[in-house]
Design a protein around this motif. Structure first.
Motif, PDB file in Angstrom:
ATOM      1  N   PRO A 108      -7.695  13.585  39.136  1.00 13.92           N
ATOM      2  CA  PRO A 108      -8.970  12.867  39.116  1.00 13.92           C
ATOM      3  C   PRO A 108     -10.056  13.544  39.940  1.00 13.92           C
ATOM      4  CG  PRO A 108      -7.352  11.709  40.465  1.00 13.92           C
ATOM      5  CD  PRO A 108      -6.618  12.776  39.728  1.00 13.92           C
ATOM      6  N   ILE A 109      -9.685  14.179  41.046  1.00 13.72           N
ATOM      7  CA  ILE A 109     -10.694  14.827  41.878  1.00 13.72           C
ATOM      8  C   ILE A 109     -11.335  15.995  41.135  1.00 13.72           C
ATOM      9  CG2 ILE A 109     -11.024  16.205  43.965  1.00 13.72           C
ATOM     10  CD1 ILE A 109      -9.082  14.352  45.384  1.00 13.72           C
ATOM     11  N   ALA A 110     -10.525  16.803  40.469  1.00 19.33           N
ATOM     12  CA  ALA A 110     -11.067  17.941  39.726  1.00 19.33           C
ATOM     13  C   ALA A 110     -12.000  17.485  38.612  1.00 19.33           C
ATOM     14  CB  ALA A 110      -9.927  18.779  39.154  1.00 19.33           C
ATOM     15  N   GLN A 111     -11.706  16.353  38.000  1.00 17.52           N
ATOM     16  CA  GLN A 111     -12.547  15.850  36.914  1.00 17.52           C
ATOM     17  C   GLN A 111     -13.936  15.439  37.392  1.00 17.52           C
ATOM     18  OE1 GLN A 111      -9.212  13.319  34.717  1.00 17.52           O
ATOM     19  NE2 GLN A 111     -11.050  13.567  33.471  1.00 17.52           N
ATOM     20  N   LEU A 112     -14.056  15.142  38.665  1.00 22.62           N
ATOM     21  CA  LEU A 112     -15.344  14.701  39.197  1.00 22.62           C
ATOM     22  C   LEU A 112     -16.262  15.862  39.558  1.00 22.62           C
ATOM     23  CD1 LEU A 112     -14.153  11.862  41.625  1.00 22.62           C
ATOM     24  CD2 LEU A 112     -15.033  11.605  39.294  1.00 22.62           C
ATOM     25  N   GLN A 113     -15.717  17.050  39.702  1.00 20.87           N
ATOM     26  CA  GLN A 113     -16.476  18.168  40.272  1.00 20.87           C
ATOM     27  C   GLN A 113     -17.751  18.453  39.503  1.00 20.87           C
ATOM     28  OE1 GLN A 113     -14.266  21.819  40.694  1.00 20.87           O
ATOM     29  NE2 GLN A 113     -15.762  22.689  42.114  1.00 20.87           N
ATOM     30  N   HIS A 114     -18.845  18.551  40.246  1.00 20.95           N
ATOM     31  CA  HIS A 114     -20.173  18.873  39.743  1.00 20.95           C
ATOM     32  C   HIS A 114     -20.613  17.914  38.625  1.00 20.95           C
ATOM     33  CE1 HIS A 114     -23.367  21.729  40.448  1.00 20.95           C
ATOM     34  NE2 HIS A 114     -23.667  21.680  39.160  1.00 20.95           N
ATOM     35  N   GLY A 115     -20.241  16.658  38.780  1.00 21.50           N
ATOM     36  CA  GLY A 115     -20.658  15.649  37.820  1.00 21.50           C
ATOM     37  C   GLY A 115     -21.247  14.452  38.526  1.00 21.50           C
ATOM     38  N   PHE A 116     -21.503  13.397  37.744  1.00 21.58           N
ATOM     39  CA  PHE A 116     -21.997  12.183  38.368  1.00 21.58           C
ATOM     40  C   PHE A 116     -21.073  11.017  38.069  1.00 21.58           C
ATOM     41  CE2 PHE A 116     -23.947  11.129  34.303  1.00 21.58           C
ATOM     42  CZ  PHE A 116     -24.023   9.735  34.305  1.00 21.58           C
ATOM     43  N   ILE A 117     -20.982  10.153  39.061  1.00 19.60           N
ATOM     44  CA  ILE A 117     -20.103   8.982  39.019  1.00 19.60           C
ATOM     45  C   ILE A 117     -20.979   7.741  38.934  1.00 19.60           C
ATOM     46  CG2 ILE A 117     -18.377   7.677  40.341  1.00 19.60           C
ATOM     47  CD1 ILE A 117     -17.985  10.533  41.846  1.00 19.60           C
ATOM     48  N   ALA A 118     -20.691   6.881  37.992  1.00 23.19           N
ATOM     49  CA  ALA A 118     -21.450   5.636  37.859  1.00 23.19           C
ATOM     50  C   ALA A 118     -20.780   4.548  38.687  1.00 23.19           C
ATOM     51  CB  ALA A 118     -21.532   5.204  36.399  1.00 23.19           C
ATOM     52  N   SER A 119     -21.520   3.995  39.630  1.00 26.99           N
ATOM     53  CA  SER A 119     -21.026   2.850  40.399  1.00 26.99           C
ATOM     54  C   SER A 119     -21.454   1.592  39.664  1.00 26.99           C
ATOM     55  CB  SER A 119     -21.609   2.869  41.812  1.00 26.99           C
ATOM     56  OG  SER A 119     -21.142   1.763  42.553  1.00 26.99           O
ATOM     57  N   VAL A 120     -20.473   0.900  39.103  1.00 27.28           N
ATOM     58  CA  VAL A 120     -20.770  -0.267  38.264  1.00 27.28           C
ATOM     59  C   VAL A 120     -20.256  -1.508  38.982  1.00 27.28           C
ATOM     60  CG1 VAL A 120     -20.586  -1.262  35.963  1.00 27.28           C
ATOM     61  CG2 VAL A 120     -20.450   1.216  36.250  1.00 27.28           C
ATOM     62  N   GLN A 121     -21.188  -2.239  39.581  1.00 23.14           N
ATOM     63  CA  GLN A 121     -20.839  -3.418  40.367  1.00 23.14           C
ATOM     64  C   GLN A 121     -21.898  -4.494  40.164  1.00 23.14           C
ATOM     65  OE1 GLN A 121     -19.825  -2.391  44.503  1.00 23.14           O
ATOM     66  NE2 GLN A 121     -19.579  -0.256  43.876  1.00 23.14           N
ATOM     67  N   ALA A 122     -21.528  -5.729  40.432  1.00 24.88           N
ATOM     68  CA  ALA A 122     -22.478  -6.837  40.350  1.00 24.88           C
ATOM     69  C   ALA A 122     -22.123  -7.868  41.403  1.00 24.88           C
ATOM     70  CB  ALA A 122     -22.456  -7.478  38.961  1.00 24.88           C
ATOM     71  N   ASP A 123     -23.122  -8.297  42.150  1.00 18.11           N
ATOM     72  CA  ASP A 123     -22.904  -9.284  43.202  1.00 18.11           C
ATOM     73  C   ASP A 123     -22.735 -10.684  42.624  1.00 18.11           C
ATOM     74  OD1 ASP A 123     -23.238  -7.290  45.114  1.00 18.11           O
ATOM     75  OD2 ASP A 123     -25.404  -7.633  45.249  1.00 18.11           O
ATOM     76  N   ASP A 124     -22.138 -11.562  43.408  1.00 23.17           N
ATOM     77  CA  ASP A 124     -22.058 -12.966  43.007  1.00 23.17           C
ATOM     78  C   ASP A 124     -23.471 -13.496  42.777  1.00 23.17           C
ATOM     79  OD1 ASP A 124     -19.327 -12.939  43.280  1.00 23.17           O
ATOM     80  OD2 ASP A 124     -19.323 -13.779  45.306  1.00 23.17           O
ATOM     81  N   GLY A 125     -23.638 -14.254  41.707  1.00 19.79           N
ATOM     82  CA  GLY A 125     -24.952 -14.791  41.371  1.00 19.79           C
ATOM     83  C   GLY A 125     -25.681 -13.971  40.326  1.00 19.79           C
TER      84      GLY A 125
END
Length: 228
Positions: free
Chosen positions: A5-22
């Protein structure tokens, strides 16, 4: 689960997909749909909060998932404070476990990094706010160091809306796999972070929270009315 998984991330972008309560998006099926959209758009990996959301997202992709468990902690949330949280994230399908490695939360005790690696068999991403915290976490065995918490600890707090490019560059200069995270709002921000040495970059609300995006438009329109 991915082979490397670490190699797959190299020189790319990661989407942080989160939502707060409410939030209208606070549902695991919605999180999975948003994650799927970012994957179709070209994200190399995902950063997902909580075992239920990780399970939902794992069903739609084999891309690396950085799992975390947020716990409310006064001025800010604490990221995966307990090994038990990490084990739950691993069982849900995370490939990498994010933990809080700041002095604010851990003081000098970073034993959680080794414990998580031993008990889950997964690599650790240490979320830090300073160069010292990053180097200590790397020495303690964290495979990835995130600038996630720069600006959010008492000793780094500021009103700056800009990413902490200086911290990214300082960590990268020490041959640390640094994940640029925090206030990356444009493609140019991401490209610059990668150019100065980031291993990969995380984009969160600017990419996956339509309320934040809409609010920026609304603010700009309101300012235009008052200045006209």
């Amino acid at each position: 689960m991915t082979n490397n998984p670490i190699a797959q991330l190299q020189h790319g972008f990661i989407a942080s997909v989160q939502a707060d309560d409410g939030s209208p998006l606070r549902d695991s099926s919605m999180i999975a749909a948003l994650a799927h959209a970012t994957v179709l758009g070209g994200a190399n990996g995902l950063r997902i909060n909580g075992a239920p959301d990780i399970r939902a997202v794992r069903e739609i992709t084999d891309l690396p998932i950085i799992g975390l468990h947020k716990v409310p902690g006064g001025a800010r949330d604490v990221i995966t404070p307990l090994v038990e949280h990490a084990i739950e994230l691993a069982h849900a399908g995370a490939d990498i476990i994010a933990v809080d490695a700041t002095r604010e939360v851990r003081c000098a005790d970073l034993s959680i990094i080794g414990a998580v690696r031993e008990l889950t068999g997964l690599p650790v991403m240490a979320d830090v706010s300073t160069l010292d915290e990053g180097t200590r976490a790397s020495d303690a065995g964290a495979e990835l160091i995130g600038t996630t918490l720069s600006g959010y600890t008492p000793y780094t707090r500021s009103d700056s809306e800009s990413p902490d490019f200086a911290l990214i560059e300082q960590l990268a200069a020490r041959d640390i796999r640094v994940i640029a995270e925090g206030r990356l709002r444009t493609p140019a921000d991401v490209v610059h972070a990668l150019e100065i040495g980031a291993y990969a970059a995380v984009v969160g609300r600017a990419l996956t929270d339509p309320m934040i995006t809409a609010a920026r438009y609304a603010t700009a329109v309101a300012r235009s009315r008052t200045s006209g």
